[in-house]
Write an enzyme that holds these catalytic residues in place. Sequence first.
Site, PDB file in Angstrom:
ATOM      1  N   LYS A   6       0.745  -1.196  -0.046  1.00 10.45           N
ATOM      2  CA  LYS A   6       0.086   0.018  -0.020  1.00 10.45           C
ATOM      3  C   LYS A   6       0.864   1.108   0.108  1.00 10.45           C
ATOM      4  CE  LYS A   6      -4.286   1.063   2.342  1.00 10.45           C
ATOM      5  NZ  LYS A   6      -5.078   0.894   3.311  1.00 10.45           N
TER       6      LYS A   6
HETATM    7  O1  G3P Z   1      -8.947   1.828   4.447  1.00  9.07           O
HETATM    8  C1  G3P Z   1      -8.987   3.450   4.884  1.00  9.07           C
HETATM    9  C2  G3P Z   1      -9.864   3.396   6.206  1.00  9.07           C
HETATM   10  O2  G3P Z   1      -9.165   2.556   7.346  1.00  9.07           O
HETATM   11  C3  G3P Z   1      -9.958   4.642   6.483  1.00  9.07           C
HETATM   12  O3  G3P Z   1     -11.121   4.459   7.300  1.00  9.07           O
HETATM   13  O4  G3P Z   1     -12.863   5.329   8.687  1.00  9.07           O
HETATM   14  O5  G3P Z   1     -10.564   5.924   9.293  1.00  9.07           O
HETATM   15  O6  G3P Z   1     -11.901   6.977   7.522  1.00  9.07           O
HETATM   16  P1  G3P Z   1     -11.665   5.834   8.197  1.00  9.07           P
END
Ligand code: G3P
Length: 218
Positions: A87
């Site tokens: 990634k």
């Molecule tokens: O895959 C990306 C993710 O982990 C971000 O999620 O909920 O932290 O915006 P969030």
Amino acid sequence: MKFFLDTANLDQIREAQDLGIIDGVTTNPSLMAKEGIKGQANILKHYVDICNIVDGDVSAEVIATDYEGMIKEGEILAALHPQIVVKVPVIKDGIKAIKYLSSKGIRTNCTLIFTVGQALLASKAGATYVSPFVGRLDDISQDGMELIGQIVDMLNYYEMGTQVLAASIRSPLHIIKCIELGADVATCPLEPILALLKHPLTDSGLKKFLDDYHKLNG
Ligand code: G3P
């Protein structure tokens, strides 16, 4: 549509794998920190542990932000296990690193995508996946789902091989919209996936079946 579990929590990954509903895992440095995984040896071991639980792709994120650092880390991560996808953030050196890694047959997931232009550059560099962040756009009053649609359409129109991995997915409605828009993958915690099971007619229907059975059978 594939589901990836967006967590570094081994119990949650085991639970989802046992349910038979996930096709891979995505992690990021924040999710690793949430599980208290620190130190390079422990971090690398944790990625292998995840690969040993789940059948599909496991995204492991580089920490370096310069080209040389990213390709070095990317090669170390990719050598850990065949399921690892490296990634890489969508910055200038990241695009160059994706180009290098893809030329070596190493699969990549380009992360922190917030525009269709970023997705185009990542795809041209050879990214296996692009990860547009839906919830974080919604958080600032922009339509995260609109971005998913734009990227899906763009990659289909130009017949580019990159898969759309909808990230920052936080609700069952986000998941349904991803299906409607043709995202290849949605990654999220287990909770919104399990919420897809919920329907009051399922609950009342099951209750009636069991009540009718027990009326006759005790
Ligand atoms: O895959 C990306 C993710 O982990 C971000 O999620 O909920 O932290 O915006 P969030």
